[in-house]
Write an enzyme that holds these catalytic residues in place. Structure first.
Site, PDB file in Angstrom:
ATOM      1  CB  SER B 149       0.233 -27.654  -9.710  1.00  0.00           C
ATOM      2  OG  SER B 149       1.310 -28.026 -10.505  1.00  0.00           O
ATOM      3  NE  ARG B 219       5.591 -18.764 -16.817  1.00  0.00           N
ATOM      4  CZ  ARG B 219       4.832 -19.184 -15.817  1.00  0.00           C
ATOM      5  NH1 ARG B 219       5.206 -20.239 -15.112  1.00  0.00           N
ATOM      6  NH2 ARG B 219       3.726 -18.575 -15.505  1.00  0.00           N
ATOM      7  CG  ASP B 315      -3.372 -31.735 -15.605  1.00  0.00           C
ATOM      8  OD1 ASP B 315      -2.258 -31.814 -16.170  1.00  0.00           O
ATOM      9  OD2 ASP B 315      -3.507 -31.344 -14.428  1.00  0.00           O
ATOM     10  CG  HIS B 348      -1.196 -28.524 -14.766  1.00  0.00           C
ATOM     11  ND1 HIS B 348      -1.651 -29.408 -13.811  1.00  0.00           N
ATOM     12  CD2 HIS B 348      -0.285 -27.736 -14.139  1.00  0.00           C
ATOM     13  CE1 HIS B 348      -1.033 -29.169 -12.663  1.00  0.00           C
ATOM     14  NE2 HIS B 348      -0.207 -28.155 -12.820  1.00  0.00           N
ATOM     15  CG  ASP B 349      -2.322 -22.819 -16.822  1.00  0.00           C
ATOM     16  OD1 ASP B 349      -1.707 -23.081 -15.770  1.00  0.00           O
ATOM     17  OD2 ASP B 349      -1.928 -21.979 -17.655  1.00  0.00           O
TER      18      ASP B 349
END
Lengths: 211, 375
Positions: B149, B219, B315, B348-349
């Site tokens: 990232s 967040r 992602d 994405h994680d």
């Protein structure tokens, strides 16, 4: 001992790989399209000291190649060759892969554009054993080298040696060298007519360049 | 903040950090952690670059939360980035809030926290700071730079800015340009912070308050972008939180709501709101091609660095197309590059999670690179 040497000791070199390697000049820049587990590319780096790159569609293949220290990109010959600039390689190799592409003609044209030379090896569908299966049994051939049934085969564009020669003419490729290997991996005797090669060659290996 | 629970390199007025915005930051400091041992030839150093809200605690328990290091699956003894073989360095980015100089640090000119007077940071500034840290540590070349990232952006910047200092590079789940969609997500997050009355135009530290609500909302929004629809569905579905029926209220009826609220609240415990503004901004400004005449390949011309690029199928924040653009540019530059798209439904994680294919590929790449490097 480097990575490629370590792997080399595990498996014998395939005759068609050996033949391809002989066609490549030492130190050349090489792109292997459909490089599988990287056996040919590793051989070329080891014995011909080439600067090698690969494209491979399967994730497992890419991982195996990367672990060998090869530079390989996960990609598809049918879609990704368009991204490569003209004349960026000395040789573009398509080893036992053309029959699995969707657009064999387009792939071949890209190869001749990207590389100064192209090397194509493929299973010959004109081999007598295949003709026998189809001609006498009336079934789609399933052999040791081509073990898939018609409904689950990745090989969607089989051709014979003569078909391929015709395609080379169509796309304006000049044959610098052509070799047919028999079932034992030995070259079929030279100075025989094409129909002999087409009948007794189990695979064909062609070195081509733009006309 | 300026006395972190980790190693710190301090730079005085004679060694300012020269930043893209024109500022010369001095004095300044960079907080970092190391793992493993530097070999005699000083050739086995691996720099791990952290993502947006990560920090230097890559492989040790976090000093604030007590949770395991954020990449312990990847970095450690016997892991793909094997601390038995490599000397691993991970530093907090400039603009961060875990000990490297950032908006929560004291501005020497005023004796108060910098707040929004802190100069705007870029990815290149972060990398410059890391390069100064390496100079400080006496490490000329890195065996490898790796990160996902925003960490991957730093990897690309390293390869472009200091090609002769990088033997191998592993940019994961990243892009050479921050997309309009991603800038948009960041802007929503920043506006959430700034809309909190306790943000006080960035001077909340002096006033003894914290824009906790705003930062938590930022967040929560961002967290959704790190996952995938499939991952959210698998994890929560429409299941209810500690109740048998909806309450006909705006309480957190659904597990997914409860989860996001928890993520937001946990985040504000460890992260500074102004840092969040600065670090998201750094990503927004990232456009490596623009720095090289609009042609990404120019960023890598003549490079000898060997690259291993990885992306994940699910992602959507940093989709495979962004990685392919990097690969395309590296190919055009004649670089040595490998690329794999890893099958995962975790979004994405995924780069932070237990992904055996990622470990196999990076581990194999590093092992082969180490042989080539004579390690």
């Amino acid at each position: 001992m480097d990575a490629t040497t370590a792997f080399a000791e595990q498996q014998p070199v395939r005759p068609d790989h050996r033949l391809v390697a002989e066609m490549v000049e030492p130190g050349a820049r090489v792109l292997d399209v459909g490089c599988g587990d990287g056996a040919l590319l590793a051989l070329l780096e080891r014995e011909r000291r080439v600067d090698g790159r690969g494209i491979e569609i399967s994730r497992e293949g890419v991982s195996q190649c990367v672990a060998r220290g090869l530079s390989v990109i996960q990609g598809d010959a049918d879609t990704d060759l368009a991204d490569y600039p003209d004349d960026s390689f000395d040789y573009v190799i398509l080893s036992q892969t053309i029959q699995a592409t969707r657009q064999p003609r387009q792939v071949l044209e890209h190869m001749l554009r990207i590389g100064r030379r192209a090397i194509v090896s493929f299973p010959n569908f004109g081999h007598w054993r295949i003709r026998l299966e189809l001609g006498l049994k009336g079934r789609m051939p399933v052999t040791e080298k081509l073990p898939y049934s018609w409904y689950d085969t990745p090989n969607i564009h089989f051709c014979t040696i003569r078909d391929f020669v015709a395609l080379c003419d169509e796309v304006g490729a000049q044959m610098e060298r052509a070799v047919a290997l028999n079932a034992g991996g030995e070259p079929v005797r030279v100075n025989v007519p094409w129909w002999v090669w087409n009948l007794f060659g189990e695979s064909g290996v062609f070195l081509l360049r733009r006309r | 903040m300026d006395e972190p629970a980790s190693l710190v390199a301090r730079f005085g007025p004679d060694k300012p950090l020269v930043m893209d915005c024109g500022a010369r930051l001095a004095p300044w400091q960079i907080a970092y952690q190391t793992y493993g041992e530097l070999n005699a030839a000083r050739s086995n150093a691996v720099l791990v670059c952290h993502a947006l809200t990560g920090d230097q605690h890559v492989a040790n328990p976090h000093p604030v939360t007590g949770k395991p290091g954020w990449w312990e699956t990847m970095v450690g003894p016997g892991r793909p980035i094997d601390t038995n073989r490599f000397f691993v360095i991970c530093s907090n980015v400039v603009g961060g809030c875990m000990g490297t100089t950032g908006p929560a640090s004291l501005n020497p000119a005023t004796g108060k926290p910098w707040g929004l007077d802190f100069p705007v940071v870029t990815i290149r500034d972060m990398v410059r700071a890391q390069a100064m840290l390496l100079d400080h540590l006496g490490i000329e070349t890195l065996f490898c730079v790796v990160g996902g990232s925003m960490g991957g952006m730093q990897v690309l910047q390293w390869a472009a800015s200091y090609p002769e200092r990088v033997f191998a590079a592993i940019p994961i789940a990243t892009a050479a340009i921050h997309s309009a969609q991603n800038i948009a997500f960041h802007e929503v997050g920043r506006q959430a912070v700034m809309a909190d009355p306790d943000w006080r135009n960035g001077r909340y530290l002096e006033e003894g308050v914290k824009p906790a609500k705003g930062l938590a909302v930022a967040r929560m929004g961002a967290h959704i972008t790190y996952l995938s629809e499939k991952a959210l569905h698998r994890k929560f579905g429409r299941r209810l939180q500690d109740r048998d029926a909806p309450t006909f209220s705006f309480d957190a009826d659904f597990q997914v709501e409860s989860y996001l609220r928890y993520q937001g609240e946990a985040f504000v415990e460890r992260f500074d709101a102004n840092s969040y503004l600065y670090v998201t901004r750094a990503m927004d400004y990232f456009d490596l091609a623009a720095d090289h005449g609009g042609v990404l390949a120019n960023a890598f011309r003549g490079t000898k660095t060997r690259f291993c690029v990885a992306s994940f199928t699910s992602d959507w924040l940093f989709p495979t197309s962004g990685s392919r653009a990097i690969v395309h540019a590296l190919n055009a530059a004649g670089a040595s590059v490998s690329f794999v798209e890893i099958e995962s439904d975790k979004g994405h994680d995924a780069f932070l999670l237990d992904e055996p294919e990622l470990f196999a590929t990076t581990g194999g790449f590093l092992a082969a690179a180490a042989r080539a490097r004579g390690l």
